[in-house]
Design an enzyme around this catalytic site. Structure first.
Site, PDB file in Angstrom:
ATOM      1  N   GLU B  64       0.818  -1.223   0.000  1.00 11.47           N
ATOM      2  CA  GLU B  64       0.000   0.000   0.000  1.00 11.47           C
ATOM      3  C   GLU B  64       0.846   1.264   0.000  1.00 11.47           C
ATOM      4  O   GLU B  64       0.744   2.093   0.895  1.00 11.47           O
ATOM      5  CB  GLU B  64      -0.944   0.007   1.204  1.00 11.47           C
ATOM      6  CG  GLU B  64      -2.029  -1.046   1.163  1.00 11.47           C
ATOM      7  CD  GLU B  64      -3.102  -0.741   0.134  1.00 11.47           C
ATOM      8  OE1 GLU B  64      -3.167   0.402  -0.340  1.00 11.47           O
ATOM      9  OE2 GLU B  64      -3.851  -1.677  -0.189  1.00 11.47           O
ATOM     10  N   ASP B  65       1.683   1.401  -0.992  1.00 14.86           N
ATOM     11  CA  ASP B  65       2.480   2.613  -1.173  1.00 14.86           C
ATOM     12  C   ASP B  65       3.472   2.873  -0.053  1.00 14.86           C
ATOM     13  O   ASP B  65       3.942   3.994   0.103  1.00 14.86           O
ATOM     14  CB  ASP B  65       1.589   3.841  -1.373  1.00 14.86           C
ATOM     15  CG  ASP B  65       0.988   3.854  -2.760  1.00 14.86           C
ATOM     16  OD1 ASP B  65       1.715   3.512  -3.706  1.00 14.86           O
ATOM     17  OD2 ASP B  65      -0.199   4.171  -2.891  1.00 14.86           O
ATOM     18  N   ALA B  66       3.762   1.852   0.733  1.00 17.59           N
ATOM     19  CA  ALA B  66       4.898   2.006   1.644  1.00 17.59           C
ATOM     20  C   ALA B  66       6.146   1.645   0.862  1.00 17.59           C
ATOM     21  O   ALA B  66       6.059   1.005  -0.181  1.00 17.59           O
ATOM     22  CB  ALA B  66       4.736   1.082   2.833  1.00 17.59           C
ATOM     23  N   GLY B 200       5.282   7.648  -1.654  1.00 17.85           N
ATOM     24  CA  GLY B 200       5.179   6.561  -0.693  1.00 17.85           C
ATOM     25  C   GLY B 200       5.801   6.965   0.629  1.00 17.85           C
ATOM     26  O   GLY B 200       6.497   7.971   0.716  1.00 17.85           O
ATOM     27  N   ARG B 233      -2.352   2.962 -11.622  1.00 17.47           N
ATOM     28  CA  ARG B 233      -1.947   4.350 -11.856  1.00 17.47           C
ATOM     29  C   ARG B 233      -1.351   4.553 -13.238  1.00 17.47           C
ATOM     30  O   ARG B 233      -1.278   5.680 -13.723  1.00 17.47           O
ATOM     31  CB  ARG B 233      -0.965   4.777 -10.792  1.00 17.47           C
ATOM     32  CG  ARG B 233      -1.638   4.917  -9.449  1.00 17.47           C
ATOM     33  CD  ARG B 233      -0.641   5.413  -8.426  1.00 17.47           C
ATOM     34  NE  ARG B 233      -0.270   4.339  -7.545  1.00 17.47           N
ATOM     35  CZ  ARG B 233      -0.773   4.159  -6.337  1.00 17.47           C
ATOM     36  NH1 ARG B 233      -1.643   5.007  -5.871  1.00 17.47           N
ATOM     37  NH2 ARG B 233      -0.388   3.166  -5.591  1.00 17.47           N
TER      38      ARG B 233
END
Ligand SMILES: [Zn+2]
Ligand SMILES: [Zn+2]
Lengths: 329, 466
Positions: B64-66, B200, B233
């Site tokens: 999740e975008d970490a 992120g 995206r």
């Protein structure tokens, strides 16, 4: 207690050795051993690095922390590091980390008085004992000066730059180098790069290969981005020129399938042979780095074997525990 | 995104007194750049670093975008930065309030702060000041007192520069700017972004030895991002940047990424690029150096030393550090100040307040049927209150304590006197007979008070049934 012995006798063959570069084969062991060696070389072989900086005057354009950080990253000759003490468990100075057993002191005192930009480099760092510890480029210059045949050209070497000064600016500081390991901070890591690969085992299906035209052979050989195969100019046969250039990218296998000739080549990784490449920062010689890594790995295993807990934890460790304690006879 | 980056915003940092300035310590020039980048001399004001980015799901810490940063890379200076902040002290301005003539100067009596404040009342340049410590002091000539100013906030600051503004009042120093420097090296929770809007948050500083490594080069990535960041995206530009930068760094040259380049005609009317497809241009650059056409590399697990099942997409991407940092945002509260009217915890990070547990959160907990949790959040941890209610008239406002008359305390057997039980009486019923205690949110009493102010009486009917 009777147990199976997992003991193997790995073999090392050195291919190429320079002060800061080592290439060797490690055979008759498994990936866990090879990777343990890699990890220890990167993160647990001790070296010396500047750890404490007392800045007296700093009128340069860089701030104090920036300069301290740059000083820390300068590789220092650390041949003595294995026998030195960690400052945190040094009895001679009660963990103060400032005595001769656990530290080396440096001073730097530069002031620019000319109109030209003055480079402050590692050569300006004055070691309290240059025989034990000094910046690696200074050490290289010193050894080159003793050897008239050396290819080292001091005029080409400017030293490791710390900061640049203009007229009137000054940098005066005291720095303490201490022993440490790469796990604590990357500045203590003696290795620039350590990597290994599995030795590939390449078999060309000669019969199938001969069904290809020269043109097809050439396009197949060129499908590999690295030069693993070549065509013998005399016999026009495909030969393996450098198996170790193969990166396990499967390009030639995919190409063979695309050409409608699956099974043209069979490539397997040998599970027990590794080719190591070690590059040192210069803090210790690459060869010494490997030896130190093996020594540290042994110390770590000894710590497990000698631990009193091990005997009590026989149920947990099973025959491995017995093996570690050497009672598997 | 450049507005939010920590970059290198000024060449004359030393002499500036910006209110707040974010500064990246070791910026780099991007390998992949556009014509406009060169035209506007962006190299003089770089905004990021060329980080080696591997696209893989390695540990779960990149969900999740970490993103995972290589600890050793950070220790070597990756994304190190500072915040410069200036505080201005204008004594002429202060004089407007109390008409007292003031000067900078330290106390001659209290010498305990002399290691922080110099004889001129100003801080020492280069001195680290911890929160709550004084760093500047002002002498009031009328009251003959000296008042130091302490450092606000929760992190230490270093005095970077002290400048004096003019000498307006008869050669007396009246206005001083103190520039502080705060170290902001990457920590878990800091925000980063590529130039394609792939932002992120750093979730771990992962040890170098545990990072996957390329067998051919021995390289470990500086940064790992999750492949799930791409499909929805569709930031293909980032993948192309990675391949282009990889080819560029192998060939030792900068890569041009000007958009619509093949529609730009040179003087002879020819297109400035030869090939039809960008990939056809970039792929061979990689293969000529023995790398995979598509930018993939065979990698080994750093933990196990075994080959990873998939080939990994890896290459340099220009990454920016954004100015949103946890140390400016984190909020935590166990107990603390409450609102005097509602007795509920106050809001606001600076004041040590809580985070609102609002209606939607309440609905969510209700939907889970977590009644005890709901009671804990909304009552026990908020404005828990025990009210005395008169069961005869049902009022919670007419009850009050009776002041015990100070009786001569009789010592019984040498023991201290037992505390007399609190006596509560209802002013309406003139008795303490029907007194009961009821737990309720304090805001309920507030409601009763406000209704009473409007001449509305609220009565409670008490019963034992649950
Ligand atoms: Zn010591
Ligand atoms: Zn009543």
């Amino acid at each position: 207690m009777e147990g199976i012995s997992y003991q193997r006798f790995p073999k090392v063959k050195i291919r190429e050795m320079k002060d800061d570069y080592l290439k060797f084969e490690l055979r008759e062991t498994d990936a866990s051993m090879a990777n343990a060696l890699r990890r220890v070389m990167l993160a647990e072989v001790p070296t010396l690095a500047i750890d404490l900086v007392e800045i007296e005057v700093n009128s340069t354009v860089l701030n104090d922390e920036f300069i301290a950080h740059r000083l820390g990253l300068i590789p220092l000759t650390s041949d003595r590091a294995m026998s030195m003490r960690f400052s945190r468990d040094c009895d001679a100075c009660d963990g103060d980390g400032q005595c001769e057993f656990c530290s080396v002191e440096f001073t730097l005192n530069v002031r620019c008085t000319s109109d030209h930009t003055l480079d402050v480099t590692s050569t300006d760092l004055r070691s309290s004992d240059p025989t034990i510890c000094c910046p690696v480029d200074v050490a290289a210059r010193a050894t080159a000066a003793l050897d008239p045949n050396s290819a080292y050209d001091p005029s080409e070497q400017r030293g490791i730059i710390i900061v640049k000064l203009r007229r009137g600016q000054e940098l005066r500081l005291r720095a303490i180098a201490r022993k440490g390991i790469g796990k604590d901070h990357a500045k203590w890591s003696p290795a620039a790069t350590v990597t290994f690969m599995y030795e590939p085992d390449i078999h060309i299906n000669e019969d199938l290969m001969e069904t290809l035209t020269l043109e097809e052979k050439r396009s197949w050989v060129e499908s590999s981005p690295t030069k693993v195969f070549d065509i013998d100019p005399n016999t026009q046969q495909v030969v393996v020129v450098d198996p170790e250039a193969y990166t396990y990218d499967d390009e030639v296998i995919k190409k063979a399938e695309a050409m409608g000739k699956p099974g043209l080549v069979d490539i397997n990784a040998k599970e027990d042979s590794f080719i190591f490449t070690v590059e040192s920062t210069g803090a210790i010689k690459a060869s010494q780095l490997v030896i130190n890594a093996i020594e540290i790995l042994r110390q770590k295993l000894d710590a497990v074997r000698l631990s009193l807990d091990t005997e009590e934890c026989d149920e947990q460790f099973g025959e491995l525990g017995a093996h570690l304690r050497g009672s598997a006879v | 995104m450049a507005k939010q980056t920590m970059g290198f915003s000024s060449q004359a940092l030393q002499f500036r007194t910006d209110n707040k300035l974010y500064h990246l310590q070791t910026p780099q020039s991007p390998i992949v750049r556009t014509a406009a980048y060169s035209k506007y001399c962006m190299d003089e004001f770089p905004t990021g670093t060329n980080a080696i980015v591997a696209v893989l799901a390695y540990t779960g810490y990149d969900m999740e975008d970490a993103m995972i940063l290589n600890k050793s890379s950070v220790e070597r200076g990756l994304f190190h930065g500072h915040i410069y902040q200036v505080e201005t002290f204008d004594l002429v301005e202060q004089r407007k309030f109390d008409q007292a003539f003031k000067l900078f100067g330290r106390s001659n009596i209290d010498k305990s702060k002399n290691d922080l404040i110099d004889s001129d009342g100003l801080p020492y340049v280069g001195q680290m000041i911890n929160p709550g410590e004084p760093f500047i002091s002002v002498h009031n000539t009328i009251t003959n007192t000296t008042k130091p100013t302490t450092l606000k906030g929760s992190e230490p600051a270093i005095v970077d520069y002290v400048s004096i503004d003019g000498t307006t009042s008869k050669d007396f120093m009246q206005k001083v700017n103190v520039r502080f420097r705060r170290r902001r090296n990457p920590v878990i929770g800091d925000k980063f972004s590529s130039r394609h809007g792939q932002k992120g948050v750093c979730s771990q500083l992962w040890p170098d030895i545990d990072m996957p490594f390329s067998a051919a080069t021995g390289m470990r990535p500086d940064l790992i991002i999750n492949p799930h960041a791409f499909p929805s995206r569709m930031t293909i530009g980032m993948l192309l940047e990675s391949i282009a930068a990889k080819g560029g760094s192998l060939h030792g040259k900068f890569m041009d990424a000007t958009p619509f380049a093949n529609s730009i005609k040179d003087a002879d009317g020819r297109s400035t690029t030869d090939s039809e497809s960008l990939v056809d241009e970039l792929g061979p650059m990689l293969t000529s150096y023995g790398f995979n056409y598509h930018g993939l590399e065979v990698m080994y697990s750093g933990v196990l030393g075994t080959e990873l099942a998939c080939e990994i997409f890896i290459g340099p991407v220009y990454y920016q550090r954004l100015r949103h940092m946890v140390s400016d945002k984190f909020q935590v509260r166990s107990t603390g100040t409450v609102d005097p009217v509602t007795r509920q915890p106050i809001k606001g990070r600076k004041a040590g307040g809580g985070i609102r547990f609002g209606e939607m959160e309440r609905d969510s907990v209700l939907a889970h049927g977590a009644a005890y949790l709901l009671h804990d959040r909304l009552h026990t941890c908020s404005d828990y209150h025990i009210a005395d209610v008169c069961s005869l008239c049902g009022s919670i406002l007419a009850t009050s304590f009776i002041q015990h008359q100070k009786r001569a305390t009789r010592h019984i057997g040498g023991l201290p006197p037992g505390r007399a039980p609190k006596k509560v009486i209802c002013h309406a019923c003139k008795t303490s007979k029907g007194m009961e205690t009821v737990a309720m949110p304090f805001i309920f009493r507030q409601l009763a008070v406000e209704l009473a102010a409007m001449n509305v009486k609220m009565t409670l009917q008490l019963s034992d049934q649950a």
